[in-house]
Scaffold this active site. Structure first.
Site, short mmCIF file in Angstrom:
data_model
loop_
_atom_site.label_atom_id
_atom_site.label_comp_id
_atom_site.label_asym_id
_atom_site.label_seq_id
_atom_site.Cartn_x
_atom_site.Cartn_y
_atom_site.Cartn_z
CB CYS A 191 54.89 112.71 83.63
SG CYS A 191 53.77 111.91 82.65
CB CYS A 210 45.86 129.73 49.30
SG CYS A 210 45.23 129.19 47.67
CB CYS A 240 47.54 140.45 51.47
SG CYS A 240 48.97 141.30 50.91
CG ASN A 274 47.88 112.58 79.40
OD1 ASN A 274 48.12 111.97 80.63
ND2 ASN A 274 48.81 112.91 78.36
CG PHE A 288 64.26 112.47 83.71
CD1 PHE A 288 63.85 111.93 84.82
CD2 PHE A 288 65.60 112.68 83.15
CE1 PHE A 288 64.91 111.09 85.26
CE2 PHE A 288 66.53 111.83 83.94
CZ PHE A 288 66.04 111.18 84.91
CB CYS A 313 42.68 131.28 41.52
SG CYS A 313 41.60 132.82 42.58
#
Lengths: 433, 448
Positions: free
Chosen positions: A139, A390, A357, A77, A137, A347
């Site tokens: 922004c 996974c 991997c 913002n 302190f 799985c």
């Protein structure tokens, strides 16, 4: 149902969920809705000095980062502090506090970095009956260029000085809100501590450009073809915030100083994590801005259930509980050995563990013709990446090798705790011998 | 007197005008951009993805879905069309529940696969709507290839050959190109004249000419084509239909389901199409389902599919079977026709229940009759006339490797060639692969 009542630096609230100083807390209307929804406290959007209020842009103020299904993960913002007259805010704060005495109401402040300015604003808010003040302190946009916000937060001496003024000229508890846009979060926290702050709150938003419009070639949010850096928040910043909270919680200088945790708190679990790392309560903004004030109900029920499961009768039992387990890398046990295990029943054969991997890690997963994926213990370094990618939670787990069990990768039996400080490969450790 | 669902006999206009529009609207309405993004986000981008393995044309599905998810649907379409030039039609007619979606890991995980077919349609529709034809031709090779049949295999073969720089002449017996896409599938699967639009879009590659009304054996032979061209690809499908071989088969209103579907697809006014009040469809494949459902949609009161084996053995997928029953079609299984009865015109079809016997399926003593003023047969199609001198494998053209027939210089693919599973997508794959082999042969590759 566990009692979620918290007492944070003497400020009581029915639960540890406060709304952070931000757009949701800019007006009486919003704050009343928040309290009706169940929020334990509110940090009123930052007030500035008496005089003509700041102005905001009239184009987009926010930029967003999305995950799958357009789930908002990060928000940036460029909104400034309140752009409403000081008297209006003060009148509304008083009115709300009168009706919600059981809730925490903190006033966020940001005025020029001189003693008179602070003295003046502290005097003006005196009779609102607010419970405390938070010094903004943090922004990183708009106000910083005017010497306020993170411009102060990046200079520990200023933090200490202003904090001291506030303690001197106000009877209210002082929370110092810290910017993460620094190299070492412990320095500003220590400065606040030296200045006498009752607590720190962190993190404020992170300097950021969320995206670039590839037709306009301008940063987003784009205002008439231009963009500027804004403050980044939301779930994406939580890991950064957790680390900074933990650093302050375990630093010898600041240990024990109350912390209000801020940064991507979206669910009860996020809140519990902040609290375990030392936060006495949490402040929330993006989750409310994404889903509305009602999200607090899940946070309340979730935290309460969790505490019941753990047998915690008060949030004090949770606060800081994980701090002793935050350590430096060099103290991690190098003789702790785990291996990934793929549960074949769970799985779904997507093969993401294999790709991760095989392409990017240690070639420790085998793939058969019929898509059975198995871990090669002799190659697995236990990096955890397969588990992380996974899509099925709990399908891949890490099995800890028992003491004496031989690690097929190193052919060495698992030994007793030993860390880098004494490791033979560590030049420092050898030098010490 | 106006006709209704209850009017006996075979009559047109059983429904109100609006009902035809509703009934024959898109059976699976397209995803809009938002829906596509939501659906695309569900893809896990699997490694060596099972959906790709399951796709006869091996479209890189995770890649094209990721391209949709990143708001580049035209790039997604290119990924699809590079493998399957009829990706638009396949997105509509593929039995995805048996192919890509059936193997999706989210089917395993949640019983709800990524909507691959609908996403493919979104991508290809987006590209076609933009008028882009994303492929260009290689330098002219000076070679010409004859393609017999403008159906899925012929079109895929022709397009790939044209891309590779060859001149292609397609010969087709029908008055327009498209093959089964144009004449053989249910209207609600590809409304809006999609088959013709896709052919027109495909032809934008250039270098392909089409001769219609040309039938192999009548208007030319394999040898005459081989003499006029450098290579020949046969993809004329199966124009013949199997007969029941039962008493009463010659009665009026006993017709092949393919004829009914053909006429329906070419009808300009569905209200003018006659359909029976009691319709019986014999068979268990997609053609049977398409004929049965469309009979219902035209206003037939009672439509029954009768299949000689069990539900599980029906060639039509579960999805197709559910579609039929959801449209009010009754499915009777384990029953085979034994006779058709009527005086001049059909009035009843007689069936015997079947059971598994030592030598395959046996008829039992138990019979029943279904009232029927119309019967569609959908018990398989056959090669219409054996192309001279080509070796057959069973009742189809024998092929080895990528569609090579027993005669050098002649390839075959799609339903007329042995092997495969009579799917549009398989035909496309065979046509494409034969084209690559033809190209290798014509340009002195190893396969010459």
């Amino acid at each position: 149902m566990a009692d979620l009542t918290t007492n944070f630096i003497g400020i009581k609230s029915p639960n540890p969920f406060w709304l952070a100083s931000a757009p949701p807390t800019d007006k009486e209307y919003n704050v009343r809705r928040a309290f009706e929804a169940g929020w334990g406290g509110v940090v009123w959007k930052t007030l500035g000095s008496e005089g003509p209020p700041v102005v905001n842009v009239n184009g987009p103020r926010y930029g967003a980062i999305y995950g799958a299904d357009r789930r908002l993960l990060g928000l940036n913002n460029i909104e400034l502090i309140t752009d409403r007259p000081l008297e209006v805010n003060l009148r509304e704060i008083k009115s709300v506090k009168r009706d919600y005495k059981d809730r925490a109401l903190i006033i966020s402040l940001m005025v020029p970095c001189d003693e008179d300015s602070w003295k003046d604003i502290l005097h003006r808010i005196e009779d609102t009956e607010a419970d405390g003040i938070e010094l903004n302190f943090g922004c990183p946009h708009g106000m910083a260029e005017r010497g306020m916000g993170s411009a102060v937060g990046q200079v520990p001496e200023y933090i200490e000085m202003v904090t001291r003024w506030c303690k001197q000229y106000s009877r209210m508890p002082v929370i110092v809100k810290l910017t993460p846009n620094i190299t070492d979060i412990r320095r500003p926290a220590e400065a606040a501590h030296r200045g006498g702050a009752d607590a720190v709150s962190l993190i404020n938003t992170i300097n950021s450009i969320t995206s670039v419009d590839l037709d306009l070639f301008a940063p987003e949010p784009t205002i008439d073809g231009k963009g500027t850096h804004g403050g980044y928040c939301g779930p994406a910043v939580k890991p950064i915030a957790l680390n900074m909270v933990a650093e302050i919680a375990r630093s010898p200088v600041t240990r024990g100083m109350p912390i209000s945790g801020i940064g991507g708190v979206t669910t009860w679990r996020d809140a519990a994590e902040f609290m375990a790392l030392g936060a006495g309560n949490v402040q929330v903004c993006t989750a409310a801005m994404t889903y509305g004030f009602k999200v607090v109900q899940e946070m309340i029920s979730g935290l309460s259930d969790y505490m019941d499961r753990k047998g915690f009768t008060s949030t004090d039992a949770l606060v800081g509980r994980a701090v002793p387990n935050v350590t430096d890398w060099q103290y991690l046990n190098l003789n702790y050995v785990t291996k990934a295990v793929i549960n074949q029943d769970d799985c779904i054969k997507c093969g993401r563990c294999y790709a991760a991997c095989e392409d990017t890690s240690h070639q420790a997963i085998a793939m058969s013709e019929d898509r059975i994926f198995t871990v090669k213990d002799e190659e697995c370094v236990a990096c955890n990446l397969c588990l992380d990618v996974c899509p099925v939670e709990g399908c891949i787990t890490m099995r800890e090798l028992g003491k004496g069990e031989v690690d097929p990768r190193t052919d060495r039996p698992v030994g007793d705790y030993a860390n880098w400080t004494t490791h033979p490969n560590n030049p420092s450790s050898q030098a010490a011998e | 007197m106006t006709t209704s669902q209850l009017t006996p006999g075979i009559v047109p206009g059983r429904l109100k005008a609006d009902d035809y529009c509703t009934n024959f609207a898109d059976v699976a309405p397209p995803l809009d951009r938002h829906e596509a993004r939501v659906a695309a986000d569900r893809c896990y981008f699997c490694h060596d993805a099972p959906c790709v393995t399951a796709c006869p044309t091996a479209i890189d599905i995770p890649l094209f879905i990721r391209q949709i998810a990143t708001d580049t649907p035209v790039a997604a379409a290119k990924t699809i069309l590079a493998q399957n030039i009829l990706g638009g039609m396949c997105a509509r007619v593929c039995p995805t529940e048996n192919l890509c979606e059936g193997s999706c890991v989210r089917e395993t995980a949640e019983g709800k696969p990524v909507e691959i077919g609908a996403l493919q349609r979104f991508a290809t529709d987006t590209l076609m709507a933009s008028g882009i034809h994303p492929f260009t031709r290689a330098a002219a090779t000076g070679k010409s290839v004859a393609v017999v049949g403008a159906g899925p295999s012929g079109l895929a073969c022709a397009h790939r050959l044209a891309m590779l720089g060859h001149e292609v002449k397609i010969y087709d017996a029908q008055p327009k190109a498209g093959g089964l896409n144009e004449f053989g599938i249910a209207a609600y699967k590809a409304p809006g004249d999609f088959a013709a639009a896709e052919v027109a879009w495909l032809m934008k590659i250039g270098g392909i000419s089409v001769v219609t009304g040309w039938r192999l054996g009548r208007d030319g032979s394999v040898e005459s084509l081989a003499a006029d061209h450098d290579a020949v690809f046969l993809g004329m499908g199966l124009a013949g239909v199997n007969a029941l071989g039962l008493p009463g088969e010659a009665l009026a209103h006993v017709t092949p389901a393919t004829d009914f579907i053909h006429d329906l697809r070419q009808a300009t006014d569905l209200a003018s199409l006659p359909v029976g009040r009691d319709v019986v469809v014999i068979g268990g494949g997609m053609t049977a389902v398409d004929a049965a459902v469309q009979s219902r949609l035209l206003g037939a009161e009672n439509v029954t599919i009768v299949y000689r084996r069990s539900r599980g053995e029906m060639p039509a997928s579960w999805h197709e079977q559910d579609h039929a029953t959801a449209n009010g079609v009754r499915i009777i299984t384990n029953a085979a026709p034994v006779a058709l009865h009527g005086q001049g015109a059909l009035s009843e079809v007689e069936f015997a229940y079947t059971q598994a016997g030592a030598k395959g399926l046996e008829l039992t003593e138990q019979t029943f009759r279904l009232k029927a003023d119309q019967c569609f047969t959908a018990i398989g199609q056959t090669l219409s006339g054996q192309p001279e001198a080509l070796k057959l494998d069973g009742r189809k053209i024998a092929v080895t490797g990528p569609g090579r027939t027993s005669r050098a210089g002649v390839w075959a693919g799609g339903d007329c060639a042995a092997g495969g599973d009579d799917l549009t997508v398989t035909a496309v794959a065979e046509g494409r692969d034969a084209a690559l082999d033809i190209h290798a042969s014509l340009t002195g590759g190893a396969n010459g």
